[in-house]
Scaffold this motif. Structure first.
Motif, short mmCIF file in Angstrom:
data_model
loop_
_atom_site.label_atom_id
_atom_site.label_comp_id
_atom_site.label_asym_id
_atom_site.label_seq_id
_atom_site.Cartn_x
_atom_site.Cartn_y
_atom_site.Cartn_z
N LEU A 1 79.14 47.51 48.67
CA LEU A 1 80.39 48.23 48.50
C LEU A 1 81.47 47.70 49.45
O LEU A 1 81.23 47.51 50.64
CB LEU A 1 80.17 49.73 48.77
CG LEU A 1 79.21 50.47 47.84
CD1 LEU A 1 79.12 51.93 48.23
CD2 LEU A 1 79.65 50.33 46.40
N LEU B 1 81.78 54.63 40.58
CA LEU B 1 82.46 54.06 41.74
C LEU B 1 83.96 54.19 41.54
O LEU B 1 84.47 54.01 40.43
CB LEU B 1 82.08 52.59 41.90
CG LEU B 1 80.59 52.27 42.06
CD1 LEU B 1 80.36 50.78 42.06
CD2 LEU B 1 80.05 52.90 43.33
N VAL C 1 88.23 55.34 38.39
CA VAL C 1 86.80 55.64 38.58
C VAL C 1 86.03 55.19 37.36
O VAL C 1 86.44 55.47 36.22
CB VAL C 1 86.56 57.14 38.84
CG1 VAL C 1 85.07 57.45 38.91
CG2 VAL C 1 87.24 57.58 40.13
N THR D 1 85.40 52.06 49.24
CA THR D 1 85.02 52.34 47.85
C THR D 1 84.43 53.75 47.74
O THR D 1 83.50 54.10 48.48
CB THR D 1 83.99 51.31 47.35
OG1 THR D 1 84.56 50.01 47.43
CG2 THR D 1 83.59 51.61 45.92
N TRP D 2 84.99 54.53 46.85
CA TRP D 2 84.45 55.86 46.61
C TRP D 2 83.14 55.72 45.82
O TRP D 2 83.06 54.96 44.87
CB TRP D 2 85.44 56.71 45.79
CG TRP D 2 86.70 57.02 46.53
CD1 TRP D 2 87.90 56.37 46.43
CD2 TRP D 2 86.89 58.07 47.47
NE1 TRP D 2 88.83 56.94 47.26
CE2 TRP D 2 88.24 58.00 47.92
CE3 TRP D 2 86.07 59.07 47.99
CZ2 TRP D 2 88.76 58.88 48.85
CZ3 TRP D 2 86.60 59.95 48.92
CH2 TRP D 2 87.93 59.86 49.34
N HIS D 3 82.14 56.48 46.23
CA HIS D 3 80.85 56.35 45.56
C HIS D 3 80.02 57.62 45.73
O HIS D 3 80.23 58.39 46.67
CB HIS D 3 80.05 55.16 46.09
CG HIS D 3 79.76 55.25 47.56
ND1 HIS D 3 80.69 54.93 48.53
CD2 HIS D 3 78.64 55.63 48.22
CE1 HIS D 3 80.15 55.12 49.73
NE2 HIS D 3 78.91 55.54 49.56
N GLU E 1 87.87 52.91 42.99
CA GLU E 1 88.58 51.91 43.80
C GLU E 1 89.11 52.56 45.07
O GLU E 1 89.48 53.73 45.08
CB GLU E 1 89.73 51.30 43.00
CG GLU E 1 89.28 50.45 41.82
CD GLU E 1 90.44 49.79 41.12
OE1 GLU E 1 91.59 49.88 41.64
OE2 GLU E 1 90.23 49.18 40.06
#
Length: 403
Positions: A37, A1, A24, A41-43, A3
């Motif tokens: 999430l 994940l 990450v 949020t990058w995922h 930020e």
């Protein structure tokens, strides 16, 4: 994940549209748990570090519709969904330590336990292997058992292909190539064996035997007629014991009805077996079992509960037309030469009573060029000292005469 970066004031516009690699982290989520999430949020999608799991991913209707609108996975920026391919933006790869020792140490997943899937010796539940004396073979060094597979496939379920890239539905080219085997290849192979006066065993899908032109060709072939399940799209692997017992009975009954004789030789379609298959085959009256491939001499498998025994003839993968033609892409001459070389080498070695089952399919070996090459090959082997051709049933009869 990763930020969120979309609202970071310390980043320019380009880098707000990418994850910050310094922000990450990889997380391990135990099965039975979940996460929510935060916006932005990058995922990536979750993967299992242990046994197979089902992951439930909940999205808004807008996101679901946007994802469904994509013809293939690709970068996108619509429908409240922003996706990118990191390889397009980064010149490095992120790597994390193997999580499996960590999750096992914490007890999040159990240690894998090795279990014998085919009984303690690998030959089925309650089955043990027993060697047989080679005296059954007399002075013959090698018995060649041609095994002709006569198969049909469920419509729409695919199957072997000469041009596997053809995937349209309905697909007619590869299907037609397979069907050609039963319409023409079967008859061509039968005629070849008759000209050479060489015996052979056919293993037959019971559904194939219901086709009149197949049944007619088989009845006139002079071959031993064995069993090969109902069709080659359905194996035994996922059957319960009761289903598998019923399957054996139905298949053998149908072949008896279509061809006028009850098979005593069995090959499971696609080697798709269960640990019960050998014992169920034995109880169903099968005398010769072809599913094992791990030797070049016949052997018995004995039921440890009943004492009943069944002869196993190793079904050689090195002389199978699928292996040589479809996998190794040999032409007709290379295919036939490999078969000849295999038998010649065995005949030159010490000892007697080796068996080579040569698996061939009507839509592979039964094509004109391959049948021509096979006829020349078998003609040479027929006259090779120490080599005999036989059916599976004939080998079984010789073995049992000894005992």
């Amino acid at each position: 994940l990763g930020e969120p970066t979309h609202d970071r004031e310390d980043l320019d516009e380009k880098h707000r549209a990418q994850p910050d690699p310094k922000k990450v982290k990889a997380f391990i989520i135990p099965a039975g748990c979940g996460i929510i999430l935060k916006l932005g949020t990058w995922h990536d999608f979750p993967v299992s570090t242990g046994p197979p799991v089902s992951a439930f991913i909940l999205n808004t209707e807008e996101v679901v519709e946007a994802l469904a609108s994509m013809p293939a996975p690709a970068p996108m920026n619509h429908g409240d969904c922003f996706k990118l391919r990191l390889a397009d933006h980064w010149d490095f790869t992120m790597k994390f330590p193997d999580p499996r020792p960590f999750v096992q140490k914490l007890g999040l997943v159990r240690e894998p336990i090795a279990q014998p899937l085919m009984g303690p010796e690998g030959y089925g539940l309650n089955m043990k292997r027993e060697e047989i004396s080679s005296a059954w073979a007399g002075n013959a060094k090698v018995f060649v058992v041609p095994v002709v597979n006569v198969e049909v496939f469920k419509p729409g379920c695919g199957g072997p292909g000469i041009q596997p890239h053809l995937q349209s539905v309905p697909e007619v080219a590869n299907k037609g190539w397979r069907d050609y085997g039963n319409r023409r290849g079967l008859q061509r192979l039968a005629a070849m064996f008759q000209r050479l006066e060489i015996p052979a065993t056919a293993v037959i899908n019971s559904e194939a035997a219901k086709l009149d032109y197949v049944a007619q060709a088989l009845k006139g072939s002079g071959w031993e007629l064995g069993a090969h399940g109902s069709n080659n799209s359905s194996g035994n692997a996922k059957m319960t014991a009761a289903e598998e017992e019923a399957h054996f009975k139905q298949c053998l009954d149908d072949l008896d009805g279509s061809l006028g004789s009850r098979p005593s030789t069995w090959l499971t379609p696609g080697f798709s077996i269960t640990e019960r298959t050998p014992s169920i085959a034995q109880a169903a009256g099968v005398k010769v079992f072809l599913d094992f491939v791990d030797d070049e001499v016949p052997f018995d498998v004995v039921n440890t509960e009943t004492g009943a025994r069944m002869l196993c003839l190793p079904y050689c993968m090195e002389t199978n037309d699928f292996s040589l033609v479809l996998t190794k892409n040999m032409d007709a001459r290379q295919y036939a030469q490999t078969l000849e070389d295999h038998v010649r080498q065995l005949a030159s070695e010490p000892g007697v009573g080796k068996v080579v089952c040569m698996g061939m399919h009507t839509f592979v070996a039964g094509t004109p060029a391959r049948t021509l090459a096979l006829e020349e090959c078998f003609g040479k082997l027929k006259n090779l000292p120490g080599v005999q051709f036989a059916t599976a049933a004939q080998v079984q009869s010789l073995v049992r005469k000894l005992s």
